[in-house]
Motif scaffolding. Structure first.
Motif, PDB file in Angstrom:
ATOM      1  N   LYS A   1     -10.484  49.586   9.098  1.00  0.00           N
ATOM      2  CA  LYS A   1     -11.470  49.259   8.165  1.00  0.00           C
ATOM      3  C   LYS A   1     -11.914  50.274   7.489  1.00  0.00           C
ATOM      4  O   LYS A   1     -12.126  51.711   8.022  1.00  0.00           O
ATOM      5  CB  LYS A   1     -12.669  48.722   9.030  1.00  0.00           C
ATOM      6  CG  LYS A   1     -12.141  47.061   9.338  1.00  0.00           C
ATOM      7  CD  LYS A   1     -13.412  46.318   9.954  1.00  0.00           C
ATOM      8  CE  LYS A   1     -13.188  45.007  10.190  1.00  0.00           C
ATOM      9  NZ  LYS A   1     -14.052  44.292  10.861  1.00  0.00           N
TER      10      LYS A   1
ATOM     11  N   GLU B   1     -16.321  48.175   3.729  1.00  0.00           N
ATOM     12  CA  GLU B   1     -15.935  47.041   4.299  1.00  0.00           C
ATOM     13  C   GLU B   1     -17.029  46.449   5.599  1.00  0.00           C
ATOM     14  O   GLU B   1     -17.475  45.363   5.733  1.00  0.00           O
ATOM     15  CB  GLU B   1     -14.376  46.731   4.923  1.00  0.00           C
ATOM     16  CG  GLU B   1     -13.466  46.782   3.914  1.00  0.00           C
ATOM     17  CD  GLU B   1     -11.865  46.779   4.486  1.00  0.00           C
ATOM     18  OE1 GLU B   1     -11.310  46.326   3.810  1.00  0.00           O
ATOM     19  OE2 GLU B   1     -11.764  47.388   5.532  1.00  0.00           O
ATOM     20  N   VAL B   2     -17.047  47.743   6.556  1.00  0.00           N
ATOM     21  CA  VAL B   2     -18.212  47.393   7.495  1.00  0.00           C
ATOM     22  C   VAL B   2     -19.620  47.214   6.900  1.00  0.00           C
ATOM     23  O   VAL B   2     -20.395  46.255   7.502  1.00  0.00           O
ATOM     24  CB  VAL B   2     -18.055  48.424   8.747  1.00  0.00           C
ATOM     25  CG1 VAL B   2     -19.296  48.448   9.507  1.00  0.00           C
ATOM     26  CG2 VAL B   2     -16.697  48.688   9.255  1.00  0.00           C
TER      27      VAL B   2
ATOM     28  N   GLN C   1     -19.570  43.688   5.773  1.00  0.00           N
ATOM     29  CA  GLN C   1     -19.481  42.583   6.637  1.00  0.00           C
ATOM     30  C   GLN C   1     -20.848  42.567   7.452  1.00  0.00           C
ATOM     31  O   GLN C   1     -21.644  41.552   7.860  1.00  0.00           O
ATOM     32  CB  GLN C   1     -18.436  42.992   7.924  1.00  0.00           C
ATOM     33  CG  GLN C   1     -18.506  42.009   8.997  1.00  0.00           C
ATOM     34  CD  GLN C   1     -17.204  42.637   9.900  1.00  0.00           C
ATOM     35  OE1 GLN C   1     -17.137  43.732  10.332  1.00  0.00           O
ATOM     36  NE2 GLN C   1     -16.918  41.626  10.864  1.00  0.00           N
TER      37      GLN C   1
ATOM     38  N   GLU D   1     -11.233  55.214   5.676  1.00  0.00           N
ATOM     39  CA  GLU D   1     -10.883  54.590   6.733  1.00  0.00           C
ATOM     40  C   GLU D   1     -11.668  54.929   8.021  1.00  0.00           C
ATOM     41  O   GLU D   1     -11.589  56.408   8.321  1.00  0.00           O
ATOM     42  CB  GLU D   1      -9.472  54.387   7.000  1.00  0.00           C
ATOM     43  CG  GLU D   1      -8.732  53.447   5.908  1.00  0.00           C
ATOM     44  CD  GLU D   1      -7.224  53.743   6.298  1.00  0.00           C
ATOM     45  OE1 GLU D   1      -6.848  53.905   7.412  1.00  0.00           O
ATOM     46  OE2 GLU D   1      -6.457  52.972   5.276  1.00  0.00           O
TER      47      GLU D   1
ATOM     48  N   HIS E   1      -7.623  48.145  14.064  1.00  0.00           N
ATOM     49  CA  HIS E   1      -7.527  46.925  14.562  1.00  0.00           C
ATOM     50  C   HIS E   1      -6.654  46.624  15.857  1.00  0.00           C
ATOM     51  O   HIS E   1      -5.875  47.347  15.907  1.00  0.00           O
ATOM     52  CB  HIS E   1      -6.766  45.987  13.331  1.00  0.00           C
ATOM     53  CG  HIS E   1      -6.725  44.470  13.728  1.00  0.00           C
ATOM     54  ND1 HIS E   1      -7.866  43.857  13.700  1.00  0.00           N
ATOM     55  CD2 HIS E   1      -5.840  43.795  14.280  1.00  0.00           C
ATOM     56  CE1 HIS E   1      -7.564  42.390  14.086  1.00  0.00           C
ATOM     57  NE2 HIS E   1      -6.339  42.583  14.259  1.00  0.00           N
TER      58      HIS E   1
ATOM     59  N   ASP F   1     -11.434  47.443  15.838  1.00  0.00           N
ATOM     60  CA  ASP F   1     -12.661  47.731  14.944  1.00  0.00           C
ATOM     61  C   ASP F   1     -13.518  46.954  14.969  1.00  0.00           C
ATOM     62  O   ASP F   1     -14.706  47.301  14.040  1.00  0.00           O
ATOM     63  CB  ASP F   1     -11.758  47.910  13.525  1.00  0.00           C
ATOM     64  CG  ASP F   1     -10.940  46.769  13.081  1.00  0.00           C
ATOM     65  OD1 ASP F   1     -11.017  45.485  13.602  1.00  0.00           O
ATOM     66  OD2 ASP F   1     -10.552  46.771  12.112  1.00  0.00           O
TER      67      ASP F   1
END
Length: 101
Positions: free
Chosen positions: A3, A7-8, A11, A57, A62, A65
């Motif tokens: 991730k 992206e975090v 989210q 990144e 994953h 993550d």
């Protein structure tokens, strides 16, 4: 692919919009990966800045993550203790479980 910081943030903002800035969330992610890089990977600490590192990144792959999102949500409750205490008590164990895996 791991991730990215953005992206975090996306989210997290989807669940808890506008509580904290992207810069603040990036700082927390930087602290977490900095600690992981030193203590687990035995390397120099990493440090992230927003927006320069938005596409960077994160270190944990994953399926582990999820800990980033859960860490940030749990951190919200540490920083904002006025928020319902029960909410932190529900969030923190999820982070701790993920961090332990």
């Amino acid at each position: 692919m791991n991730k990215t910081i953005s992206e975090v943030i996306a989210q997290t903002q989807a669940v808890r919009p506008d509580l904290y800035t992207d810069e603040q969330i990036t700082g927390w992610l930087s602290e977490l990966d900095g600690q992981l890089s030193v203590e687990l990977l035995k390397t120099d600490p990493v440090a992230y800045s927003w927006p320069e590192d938005a596409g960077t990144e994160l270190l944990v792959p994953h399926p582990y993550d999820r800990l980033y999102h859960l860490y940030v949500i749990a951190f919200f409750h540490v920083v904002r203790p006025v928020v319902i205490h029960k909410s932190y008590n529900c969030t923190a164990p999820h982070y701790i479980t993920q961090a332990g895996e």
